[in-house]
Design a protein around this motif. Sequence first.
Motif, PDB file in Angstrom:
ATOM      1  N   GLU A   1      -0.307   4.013  10.515  1.00 28.90           N
ATOM      2  CA  GLU A   1       0.178   3.949  10.922  1.00 28.90           C
ATOM      3  C   GLU A   1       1.885   4.140  10.299  1.00 28.90           C
ATOM      4  OE1 GLU A   1       3.431   4.539  14.904  1.00 28.90           O
ATOM      5  OE2 GLU A   1       1.475   5.351  15.234  1.00 28.90           O
ATOM      6  N   ALA A   2       1.244   1.973  10.187  1.00 30.80           N
ATOM      7  CA  ALA A   2       2.328   1.459   9.364  1.00 30.80           C
ATOM      8  C   ALA A   2       2.099   1.891   8.016  1.00 30.80           C
ATOM      9  CB  ALA A   2       1.953  -0.120   9.792  1.00 30.80           C
ATOM     10  N   ILE A   3       1.177   1.721   7.522  1.00 29.59           N
ATOM     11  CA  ILE A   3       1.046   2.281   6.519  1.00 29.59           C
ATOM     12  C   ILE A   3       1.667   2.637   5.813  1.00 29.59           C
ATOM     13  CG2 ILE A   3      -0.669   2.984   4.270  1.00 29.59           C
ATOM     14  CD1 ILE A   3      -2.457   0.051   5.880  1.00 29.59           C
ATOM     15  N   GLN A   4       1.844   4.495   6.460  1.00 28.84           N
ATOM     16  CA  GLN A   4       1.876   6.163   6.654  1.00 28.84           C
ATOM     17  C   GLN A   4       3.976   5.814   6.522  1.00 28.84           C
ATOM     18  OE1 GLN A   4       1.707   9.059  10.036  1.00 28.84           O
ATOM     19  NE2 GLN A   4       1.139  10.694   8.467  1.00 28.84           N
ATOM     20  N   MET A   5       4.314   4.958   7.113  1.00 31.74           N
ATOM     21  CA  MET A   5       5.762   4.719   7.756  1.00 31.74           C
ATOM     22  C   MET A   5       6.301   4.092   6.411  1.00 31.74           C
ATOM     23  SD  MET A   5       6.074   6.254  10.156  1.00 31.74           S
ATOM     24  CE  MET A   5       5.180   7.188   9.791  1.00 31.74           C
ATOM     25  N   ALA A   6       5.369   2.967   5.418  1.00 31.79           N
ATOM     26  CA  ALA A   6       5.679   2.446   4.645  1.00 31.79           C
ATOM     27  C   ALA A   6       5.901   3.339   3.338  1.00 31.79           C
ATOM     28  CB  ALA A   6       5.068   0.913   4.073  1.00 31.79           C
ATOM     29  N   TRP A   7       4.639   4.232   3.311  1.00 38.97           N
ATOM     30  CA  TRP A   7       4.697   4.877   2.560  1.00 38.97           C
ATOM     31  C   TRP A   7       5.477   6.561   2.641  1.00 38.97           C
ATOM     32  CZ3 TRP A   7       0.553   9.682   2.294  1.00 38.97           C
ATOM     33  CH2 TRP A   7       0.436   9.930   0.915  1.00 38.97           C
ATOM     34  N   LEU A   8       6.129   6.565   3.894  1.00 42.67           N
ATOM     35  CA  LEU A   8       6.698   7.725   4.041  1.00 42.67           C
ATOM     36  C   LEU A   8       8.435   7.047   3.452  1.00 42.67           C
ATOM     37  CD1 LEU A   8       8.317  10.346   5.362  1.00 42.67           C
ATOM     38  CD2 LEU A   8       8.235   8.417   7.377  1.00 42.67           C
TER      39      LEU A   8
ATOM     40  N   ILE B   1       0.984  -1.324   0.002  1.00 42.73           N
ATOM     41  CA  ILE B   1      -0.419  -0.159   0.179  1.00 42.73           C
ATOM     42  C   ILE B   1       0.912   1.261  -0.128  1.00 42.73           C
ATOM     43  CG2 ILE B   1      -1.640   0.990   1.276  1.00 42.73           C
ATOM     44  CD1 ILE B   1      -2.923  -1.748   2.278  1.00 42.73           C
ATOM     45  N   GLY B   2       2.072   1.201   1.286  1.00 39.02           N
ATOM     46  CA  GLY B   2       2.943   2.190   0.698  1.00 39.02           C
ATOM     47  C   GLY B   2       3.536   2.525  -0.479  1.00 39.02           C
ATOM     48  N   ILE B   3       4.001   1.374  -1.604  1.00 36.67           N
ATOM     49  CA  ILE B   3       3.532   1.724  -2.265  1.00 36.67           C
ATOM     50  C   ILE B   3       3.093   2.484  -3.416  1.00 36.67           C
ATOM     51  CG2 ILE B   3       4.972   0.478  -5.076  1.00 36.67           C
ATOM     52  CD1 ILE B   3       5.781  -1.491  -3.419  1.00 36.67           C
ATOM     53  N   GLU B   4       1.764   1.234  -3.539  1.00 34.93           N
ATOM     54  CA  GLU B   4       1.018   2.703  -4.056  1.00 34.93           C
ATOM     55  C   GLU B   4       0.543   3.513  -4.041  1.00 34.93           C
ATOM     56  OE1 GLU B   4      -1.096   0.585  -7.055  1.00 34.93           O
ATOM     57  OE2 GLU B   4      -0.395  -1.564  -6.621  1.00 34.93           O
ATOM     58  N   LEU B   5       0.769   4.434  -2.487  1.00 36.77           N
ATOM     59  CA  LEU B   5       0.309   5.662  -1.975  1.00 36.77           C
ATOM     60  C   LEU B   5       1.821   6.530  -3.411  1.00 36.77           C
ATOM     61  CD1 LEU B   5      -1.163   5.371   1.564  1.00 36.77           C
ATOM     62  CD2 LEU B   5      -2.443   6.006  -0.695  1.00 36.77           C
ATOM     63  N   TYR B   6       2.627   5.930  -2.336  1.00 41.63           N
ATOM     64  CA  TYR B   6       3.871   6.958  -3.726  1.00 41.63           C
ATOM     65  C   TYR B   6       3.524   6.982  -4.803  1.00 41.63           C
ATOM     66  CZ  TYR B   6       7.781   8.319  -5.611  1.00 41.63           C
ATOM     67  OH  TYR B   6       8.702   9.098  -5.880  1.00 41.63           O
ATOM     68  N   GLU B   7       2.906   6.013  -5.530  1.00 39.07           N
ATOM     69  CA  GLU B   7       3.253   6.455  -7.100  1.00 39.07           C
ATOM     70  C   GLU B   7       1.864   6.901  -7.580  1.00 39.07           C
ATOM     71  OE1 GLU B   7       2.936   1.437  -8.409  1.00 39.07           O
ATOM     72  OE2 GLU B   7       5.213   1.840  -7.641  1.00 39.07           O
ATOM     73  N   ALA B   8       0.706   6.802  -6.466  1.00 41.83           N
ATOM     74  CA  ALA B   8      -0.159   8.036  -6.597  1.00 41.83           C
ATOM     75  C   ALA B   8      -0.490   9.425  -6.684  1.00 41.83           C
ATOM     76  CB  ALA B   8      -1.781   7.024  -5.928  1.00 41.83           C
ATOM     77  N   HIS B   9       0.656   9.801  -5.683  1.00 44.32           N
ATOM     78  CA  HIS B   9       1.073  11.106  -5.253  1.00 44.32           C
ATOM     79  C   HIS B   9       2.494  11.089  -4.938  1.00 44.32           C
ATOM     80  CE1 HIS B   9      -3.398  10.507  -4.099  1.00 44.32           C
ATOM     81  NE2 HIS B   9      -3.154   9.739  -3.542  1.00 44.32           N
ATOM     82  N   PRO B  10       3.628  10.832  -5.485  1.00 46.52           N
ATOM     83  CA  PRO B  10       4.670  10.664  -5.272  1.00 46.52           C
ATOM     84  C   PRO B  10       5.518  12.022  -5.135  1.00 46.52           C
ATOM     85  CG  PRO B  10       3.964  11.561  -7.706  1.00 46.52           C
ATOM     86  CD  PRO B  10       2.482  10.976  -7.043  1.00 46.52           C
TER      87      PRO B  10
END
Length: 70
Positions: A56-63, A12-21
Motif C-alpha cells: 500500500e505504501a508503494i502504491q501511494m508513492a506510485w500514485l 519504487i514508486g518512481i520506478e513503477l511510474y517510469e515503467a508504466h506511465p
Amino acid sequence: MKKLTWSDFEDIGIELYEAHPTLDPLAVRFTDLHRYITELDNFDDDPAASNEAKLEAIQMAWLEEFKDNQ
C-alpha cells in the motif's frame, strides 16, 4: 544503480511510474503490483518479505508520482 528493497517506497514508486506511465496505480491489484515490483531490474529483496502495508505504501508513492506527471 541502487538496489531497491521493500522499504524503498518512494524510489519504487518512481520506478513503477517510469515503467508504466499510463497505468493508474489505483487500478492495479496487489498481486499484479507485487509482480511489477519484483520484476524491476534493480529490485533486490526477498519477494516473500512483502506485506499489505508495504504494498500500500508503494502504491501511494506510485500514485503521487502518477499525479505529479499528469
